[in-house]
Design an enzyme around this catalytic site. Sequence first.
Site, PDB file in Angstrom:
ATOM      1  CG  ASN A  73     -13.307   1.530  -5.311  1.00  0.00           C
ATOM      2  OD1 ASN A  73     -13.699   0.434  -4.949  1.00  0.00           O
ATOM      3  ND2 ASN A  73     -12.525   2.278  -4.557  1.00  0.00           N
ATOM      4  CG  ASP A 108      -2.282   0.568   0.964  1.00  0.00           C
ATOM      5  OD1 ASP A 108      -2.374   1.808   0.889  1.00  0.00           O
ATOM      6  OD2 ASP A 108      -3.252  -0.190   0.825  1.00  0.00           O
ATOM      7  CB  SER A 160      -9.052   0.054  -0.531  1.00  0.00           C
ATOM      8  OG  SER A 160      -8.264   0.254  -1.659  1.00  0.00           O
TER       9      SER A 160
END
Length: 493
Positions: free
Chosen positions: A371, A254, A433
């Site tokens: 998304n 990340d 996420s």
Amino acid sequence: MAAKAVIRFSVAVAMTIAAGSAFAQTNDPNLSQTQIDCLDRTNAAGADCNKGSGDTKTGGKDNAGATPGTDKARPGAVFLPSLIVDLFPNPSGASPTPTTNSPSEPANGAAPPSQPVATQAAAPSGPVTPPTGLVLTEPPRAVSGAFVPDEVLVTVAGDAGAVQQIANSFGLQVRSQRQSRLLGSTLVRFGIPDGRPVGVVLAQLAADGRTQRREPNHIYSLQQAATIVNYAFDHIVLDPKQASGENVRIAVIDTGIDDTNPALSGVIGGQFDAMPDVPIKARDHGTSVDGLIAGVGTLEGMAPGARIYHARAFEGGKSTMDVILAALDWAADQNVRIINMSFVGPKNDLLGTACQNARALGIVLVAAAGNNGPKAPYGYPAAFDSVIAVTATDAKDQLMPQANRGPYVFISAPGVEMVAPSGAGSDVVTGTSFAAAIVTGAIANLFHAAPDRTADGVEKALATTARDLGGHGRDDDFGYGLLDIKAAEAAKE
């Protein structure tokens, strides 16, 4: 698993068909040289990587250097996606309001890794002369998705001498090379100094038997939607008083994190910076993901007691394939049971091979489904057969409207308007996420309760015990349904 493999095969075919003529000439993306330099670790140190990031917390321009919302399609161009907050406007249609970044922390407080991410090879002295008369053994590739326009990634059979010979033969520069554990060979990042399209160079390299796999250096995006109490415990049937990930090791790939946040106290077992030449500016996304997985205190995560091994591989919401592969190799060396990947990008064979080999090591791979909306292409790495693809639901168990759809979606979990650690404080977060983080923490509970569980056993337990949502059985919206960790824990392999 067999049915899943068939479904994933159809995904791969659909992606191939979707790579239309608009991507046939892919050397003209909306990237300035500065932005390319920021993605290229070789040049990033000399570039101003803090401008034009498109981060809505800075109020700057998007990644193409233009004001968001003003991009015009150009024939033959592949556009770098806007930051996620720009991809998902508020339901009212209003643009998100830019806010100010929290004060910057010192760059990466973690101990330096025991070995460098890559062996940086010096660029050839003097100009590189492009060779003539190269034979194409296959047609030029039509490359879909965003990628670094003057680089290719190649696995090579041979030593550094062979790598340099290939570079000389094909008029390329060796920008970095390293031995990849998960790919089982030398991974080389070649630069294209003469402007040849990536698809042409990939086809040219296929003529050299020492090159094994040849891929673009794709660009990947974190999956956070901008937008109150964490309702996840109740919805996935996990008693917060009994939740535990003790003795479970988890890797997260990340952004950088704020490891001084109280929610991460004692949580981080180790850190690795896969892009050390790029200054750390953003820490919110990674801090939120780690906190939702294993946070402690008032912002307790799904698996308190778990140890997180955090690899920083994103800045400005973006990363490239070579950086992500370096982070995955490091994660595989940490003896982790789970790897969380809350990002999405194009299909890439190198990433697919790395994920498959990580799964063969017994590691459970969890990724955000994406998304980008119901008509978006399938999101990778989630769409690989070796990965559990997670979509996001809200407090009423309704699907997040921005979620990707497709037969690769495996399971649903809370991911809309949840409170999570962010930077030095907390924030309300939304996106697949964060749903992926919930699933990762839930799986850590399964390993804590039964350390002998296998990766296949975990996947089967999640699928057979999920609470059906949407159409009967598995569907393209919710996968098998909403995660039920209590039932999954009771399921036998």
